[in-house]
Design an enzyme around this catalytic site. Structure first.
Site, PDB file in Angstrom:
ATOM      1  N   ASN A   9      27.401  24.008  49.570  1.00 12.48           N
ATOM      2  CA  ASN A   9      27.889  24.647  50.793  1.00 12.48           C
ATOM      3  C   ASN A   9      26.708  25.337  51.479  1.00 12.48           C
ATOM      4  OD1 ASN A   9      29.128  26.128  52.770  1.00 12.48           O
ATOM      5  ND2 ASN A   9      30.341  27.414  51.389  1.00 12.48           N
ATOM      6  N   TRP A  10      26.237  24.731  52.553  1.00 13.39           N
ATOM      7  CA  TRP A  10      25.037  25.256  53.224  1.00 13.39           C
ATOM      8  C   TRP A  10      25.350  26.470  54.103  1.00 13.39           C
ATOM      9  CZ3 TRP A  10      22.326  20.060  55.159  1.00 13.39           C
ATOM     10  CH2 TRP A  10      22.050  19.267  54.035  1.00 13.39           C
ATOM     11  N   LYS A  11      26.622  26.763  54.285  1.00 13.77           N
ATOM     12  CA  LYS A  11      27.061  27.903  55.108  1.00 13.77           C
ATOM     13  C   LYS A  11      26.360  27.870  56.470  1.00 13.77           C
ATOM     14  CE  LYS A  11      28.345  30.357  50.958  1.00 13.77           C
ATOM     15  NZ  LYS A  11      28.534  31.619  50.241  1.00 13.77           N
ATOM     16  N   HIS A  95      37.865  29.163  51.987  1.00 11.74           N
ATOM     17  CA  HIS A  95      36.694  29.847  51.419  1.00 11.74           C
ATOM     18  C   HIS A  95      36.856  31.356  51.618  1.00 11.74           C
ATOM     19  CE1 HIS A  95      32.616  31.211  50.746  1.00 11.74           C
ATOM     20  NE2 HIS A  95      32.412  30.073  50.098  1.00 11.74           N
ATOM     21  N   GLU A  97      34.940  33.581  52.522  1.00 14.29           N
ATOM     22  CA  GLU A  97      34.377  34.116  53.778  1.00 14.29           C
ATOM     23  C   GLU A  97      35.325  33.848  54.946  1.00 14.29           C
ATOM     24  OE1 GLU A  97      30.611  32.154  53.249  1.00 14.29           O
ATOM     25  OE2 GLU A  97      30.279  33.433  51.501  1.00 14.29           O
ATOM     26  N   GLU A 167      36.239  30.637  43.006  1.00 14.72           N
ATOM     27  CA  GLU A 167      35.039  31.378  43.399  1.00 14.72           C
ATOM     28  C   GLU A 167      35.368  32.868  43.434  1.00 14.72           C
ATOM     29  OE1 GLU A 167      32.113  28.826  45.817  1.00 14.72           O
ATOM     30  OE2 GLU A 167      33.614  29.529  47.236  1.00 14.72           O
ATOM     31  N   GLY A 173      27.108  34.999  46.353  1.00 13.03           N
ATOM     32  CA  GLY A 173      25.911  35.502  47.030  1.00 13.03           C
ATOM     33  C   GLY A 173      25.379  36.806  46.465  1.00 13.03           C
ATOM     34  N   SER A 208      27.237  32.186  42.699  1.00 12.05           N
ATOM     35  CA  SER A 208      25.907  32.353  42.113  1.00 12.05           C
ATOM     36  C   SER A 208      25.599  31.343  40.998  1.00 12.05           C
ATOM     37  CB  SER A 208      25.707  33.785  41.611  1.00 12.05           C
ATOM     38  OG  SER A 208      25.784  34.702  42.690  1.00 12.05           O
ATOM     39  N   GLY A 229      26.315  27.690  46.704  1.00 15.32           N
ATOM     40  CA  GLY A 229      25.884  28.179  48.014  1.00 15.32           C
ATOM     41  C   GLY A 229      24.361  28.227  48.078  1.00 15.32           C
ATOM     42  N   GLY A 230      23.807  29.418  47.862  1.00 14.03           N
ATOM     43  CA  GLY A 230      22.366  29.653  48.028  1.00 14.03           C
ATOM     44  C   GLY A 230      21.485  28.603  47.370  1.00 14.03           C
TER      45      GLY A 230
HETATM   46  P1  13P Z   1      26.468  31.352  46.197  1.00 16.61           P
HETATM   47  O1  13P Z   1      26.187  30.190  45.285  1.00 16.61           O
HETATM   48  O2  13P Z   1      25.388  31.635  47.166  1.00 16.61           O
HETATM   49  O3  13P Z   1      26.930  32.544  45.425  1.00 16.61           O
HETATM   50  O4  13P Z   1      27.727  30.907  47.102  1.00 16.61           O
HETATM   51  C1  13P Z   1      28.870  30.407  46.507  1.00 16.61           C
HETATM   52  C2  13P Z   1      29.769  29.900  47.560  1.00 16.61           C
HETATM   53  O5  13P Z   1      30.352  30.652  48.306  1.00 16.61           O
HETATM   54  C3  13P Z   1      29.929  28.443  47.685  1.00 16.61           C
HETATM   55  O6  13P Z   1      30.982  28.124  48.524  1.00 16.61           O
END
Ligand code: 13P
Length: 249
Positions: A9-11, A95, A97, A167, A173, A208, A229-230
């Protein structure tokens, strides 16, 4: 057997150039589709460019969000049919967010889930508890409620043929990961909630995930892959994590 998936997930990160570069790096080095499917979720505006870069590779495309509406006067929105039209196969739904920052309720999430399936997309339903909910011992109840809201609208069989990503909000994050045991405990509760129909449903862990912790998470019996994510923004890191998934028994 649940199909193992590794999803990036590149957000809201990057530029057209960096998105194409990342897709190209992944495409060059990822050819092991037999043991795990890789999916990337670029920002919507770069989906088409990334899709062109992924043509001929074993990596498929997903979107981070969609509208619950099928078409019409919804300025700024993108429908499930539009995503399918440009070659998306997956879409994230619910998600944390989207839930926390954009106020998406369980019922909106359920509508988006059904809209995705109507268009032939596979939704990845994201669920997870906040830190406060975990501290108050509400984790299993919160996650079960998020899933039940989608089962109520879409039906159990439709939820079981989708993907669910656990998640924990406090792990996203933050660099803090659920321990493999904590994650497995929730995954096994999700599996139990789905019952027989969900024995082959793919359940992902996200929050994470890094090269350093992926192996132990992926070795849990009810964890079938990761939503990253990251660490999905660096080709080497993401490939390393993906590799660890393929090395599971
Ligand atoms: P991180 O891996 O940056 O914690 O993000 C997880 C995430 O929200 C994937 O959708």
């Amino acid at each position: 057997m649940a199909k193992p998936l590794i999803a990036g997930n590149w957000k809201m990160h990057g530029t057209a150039e960096s998105a194409i570069h990342l897709a190209s790096q992944l495409g060059q080095h990822w050819n092991d589709q037999s043991k795990a499917q890789m999916i990337v979720f670029p920002p919507a505006i770069y989906l088409t460019a990334v899709k062109a870069e992924l043509d001929g590779t074993n990596i498929v495309l997903g979107a981070q969000n969609l509208s619950q509406h099928s078409a019409g006067a919804f300025t700024g929105e993108i429908s499930a049919d539009m995503l399918a039209d440009i070659g998306c196969e997956y879409v994230l739904v619910g998600h944390s967010e989207r839930r926390a920052v954009f106020g998406e309720s369980n019922s909106t999430v359920a509508e988006k889930f059904s809209a995705a399936q109507r268009a032939g997309l596979t939704p990845i339903l994201c669920v997870g508890e906040s830190l406060q909910q975990r501290q108050q011992d509400q984790t299993i109840e919160v996650v079960a409620g998020q899933i039940a809201a989608v089962i109520d609208l879409a039906g159990l069989d439709n939820v079981c043929r989708a993907v669910i990503a656990y998640e924990p909000v406090w792990a996203i994050g933050t660099g803090e990961t659920a321990s493999p045991e904590q994650a497995q405990q929730v995954h096994s509760a999700i599996r139990a909630q789905l019952g027989d129909a969900g024995k082959d449903t793919t359940l992902l862990y996200g929050g994470s995930v890094k090269a350093e912790n992926a192996d132990k998470l992926f070795s849990q019996p009810d964890i079938n892959g990761g939503l990253v994510g990251g660490a999905s923004l660096e080709a080497n890191d993401f490939l390393n994590i993906a590799q660890q998934l393929t090395e599971q028994e």
